[in-house]
Motif scaffolding. Structure first.
Motif, PDB file in Angstrom:
ATOM      1  N   VAL A 102       1.160  18.527   6.845  1.00 29.10           N
ATOM      2  CA  VAL A 102       1.605  18.663   5.455  1.00 29.10           C
ATOM      3  C   VAL A 102       2.398  17.411   5.079  1.00 29.10           C
ATOM      4  O   VAL A 102       3.258  16.951   5.834  1.00 29.10           O
ATOM      5  N   TYR A 103       2.075  16.842   3.921  1.00 32.40           N
ATOM      6  CA  TYR A 103       2.748  15.633   3.448  1.00 32.40           C
ATOM      7  C   TYR A 103       4.067  16.013   2.776  1.00 32.40           C
ATOM      8  O   TYR A 103       4.097  16.886   1.904  1.00 32.40           O
ATOM      9  N   VAL A 104       5.160  15.341   3.191  1.00 34.87           N
ATOM     10  CA  VAL A 104       6.485  15.698   2.687  1.00 34.87           C
ATOM     11  C   VAL A 104       7.128  14.588   1.862  1.00 34.87           C
ATOM     12  O   VAL A 104       8.143  14.828   1.198  1.00 34.87           O
ATOM     13  N   ALA A 105       6.572  13.383   1.899  1.00 35.81           N
ATOM     14  CA  ALA A 105       7.139  12.285   1.096  1.00 35.81           C
ATOM     15  C   ALA A 105       6.091  11.209   0.907  1.00 35.81           C
ATOM     16  O   ALA A 105       5.204  11.030   1.745  1.00 35.81           O
ATOM     17  N   GLN A 106       6.222  10.480  -0.206  1.00 31.18           N
ATOM     18  CA  GLN A 106       5.292   9.394  -0.491  1.00 31.18           C
ATOM     19  C   GLN A 106       5.950   8.353  -1.382  1.00 31.18           C
ATOM     20  O   GLN A 106       6.746   8.693  -2.269  1.00 31.18           O
ATOM     21  N   VAL A 107       5.645   7.086  -1.129  1.00 25.91           N
ATOM     22  CA  VAL A 107       5.982   5.992  -2.040  1.00 25.91           C
ATOM     23  C   VAL A 107       4.672   5.302  -2.389  1.00 25.91           C
ATOM     24  O   VAL A 107       4.023   4.708  -1.519  1.00 25.91           O
ATOM     25  N   GLU A 116       0.819  -1.205   0.000  1.00 25.63           N
ATOM     26  CA  GLU A 116       0.000   0.000   0.000  1.00 25.63           C
ATOM     27  C   GLU A 116       0.858   1.262   0.000  1.00 25.63           C
ATOM     28  O   GLU A 116       2.062   1.217   0.270  1.00 25.63           O
ATOM     29  N   THR A 117       0.234   2.377  -0.314  1.00 31.57           N
ATOM     30  CA  THR A 117       0.921   3.658  -0.363  1.00 31.57           C
ATOM     31  C   THR A 117       1.383   4.070   1.029  1.00 31.57           C
ATOM     32  O   THR A 117       0.627   3.987   2.001  1.00 31.57           O
ATOM     33  N   SER A 118       2.624   4.509   1.134  1.00 29.43           N
ATOM     34  CA  SER A 118       3.160   4.988   2.409  1.00 29.43           C
ATOM     35  C   SER A 118       3.489   6.469   2.297  1.00 29.43           C
ATOM     36  O   SER A 118       3.825   6.981   1.227  1.00 29.43           O
ATOM     37  N   ASN A 119       3.360   7.158   3.420  1.00 35.18           N
ATOM     38  CA  ASN A 119       3.543   8.609   3.448  1.00 35.18           C
ATOM     39  C   ASN A 119       4.322   9.029   4.680  1.00 35.18           C
ATOM     40  O   ASN A 119       4.309   8.341   5.709  1.00 35.18           O
ATOM     41  N   MET A 120       4.962  10.181   4.576  1.00 36.37           N
ATOM     42  CA  MET A 120       5.469  10.880   5.752  1.00 36.37           C
ATOM     43  C   MET A 120       4.863  12.262   5.753  1.00 36.37           C
ATOM     44  O   MET A 120       4.761  12.907   4.707  1.00 36.37           O
ATOM     45  N   ALA A 121       4.440  12.710   6.933  1.00 40.08           N
ATOM     46  CA  ALA A 121       3.845  14.036   7.062  1.00 40.08           C
ATOM     47  C   ALA A 121       4.332  14.673   8.351  1.00 40.08           C
ATOM     48  O   ALA A 121       4.744  13.990   9.290  1.00 40.08           O
TER      49      ALA A 121
END
Length: 259
Positions: free
Chosen positions: A117-122, A104-109
């Motif tokens: 605020v979202y700063v990275a995503q795979v 699944e999609t992973s995020n850093m915020a």
């Protein structure tokens, strides 16, 4: 607002430490304060605060409003954007491992003011996947990563932040009262992770954990369609998320100490 964050520990420049303390106190207060409020929160004399704020205004890191109150200045935006990109660069390898493990999609915020605020995503490789644009800002109360970050804050700080944000309903499942959110954050602390169960967007579920000791309140999350996410075994995925968050935190601390 909370009190001063640091004491001079030798080798530092006290005036710089005080300037950063005042900027952080302004951020805690929603970005705009009076000198008297800064004096009460910091314990510094008014003449000292006035001198520091005058310097910050001259350099563009603060502004003085017609009401004589002070607000955060525009030059901080550039610093924040650059810091966010740096955080994103550090986070991507950890997010890639999380996406590979879950599909699944992973995020850093990060917490920025009263929003996330979202700063990275795979992204996930599924044809049906969640996509949150890097740089997107969302209300903190309606996201799993926001809850994870809030759970690391003091109860009064959470109440002040949520009072300013308004807790607008995003869906019929959104938590919209401070009392209900404080109860939810208690569950987050107890179970060690946060859930957004269709509270930001109908049909989407997210799991998140905080990044401990991050320079700004930060968290990592995975998100996907509700049907697929319910099949993810949290008893195996959450320990992985917590380990990745801990490793990312250690890398960030190492980088800050070597700077």
């Amino acid at each position: 607002m909370t009190g001063p964050r640091r004491a001079n520990q030798g080798g530092g420049v006290q005036s710089i430490e005080r300037a950063f303390d005042l900027l952080e106190l302004m951020a805690d207060a929603g970005g705009e304060v009076a000198l008297s409020e800064l004096a009460e929160a910091s314990g510094l004399p008014l003449p000292t605060i006035h001198r520091i704020m005058r310097t910050l205004v001259t350099s563009g890191y603060a502004r003085q409003q017609p009401s004589r109150r002070y607000s955060l200045g525009p030059r901080l935006i550039r610093l924040g954007e650059t810091a966010s990109r740096s955080l994103g660069s550090w986070a991507r390898p950890y997010l890639a491992e999380l996406t590979e493990a879950t599909g699944e999609t992973s995020n850093m915020a990060v917490l920025d003011g009263d929003q996330i605020v979202y700063v990275a995503q795979v992204p996930s490789q599924h044809s049906m996947r969640m996509f949150t644009e890097v740089g997107r800002r969302v209300d903190v109360h309606a996201t799993a990563v926001g809850k994870a970050v809030l759970a690391d804050l003091a109860t009064d700080t959470v109440a002040q932040l949520l009072g300013r944000s308004g807790m607008r309903a995003q869906t019929e499942r959104t938590i919209t009262t401070v009392a209900a959110m404080q109860d939810e954050l208690g569950r987050v602390r107890e179970q060690g992770f946060a859930i957004d169960d269709g509270e930001q967007e109908v049909g989407v579920r997210c799991y998140a954990v905080a990044v401990p000791g991050a320079p700004a309140g930060a968290g990592i999350s995975i998100s996907g369609p509700e049907g697929r996410m319910t099949r993810i075994a949290t008893d195996t995925i959450v320990p992985l998320m917590r380990r990745l968050a801990k490793d990312l935190s250690a890398e960030l601390r190492t980088a800050s100490h070597s700077a």
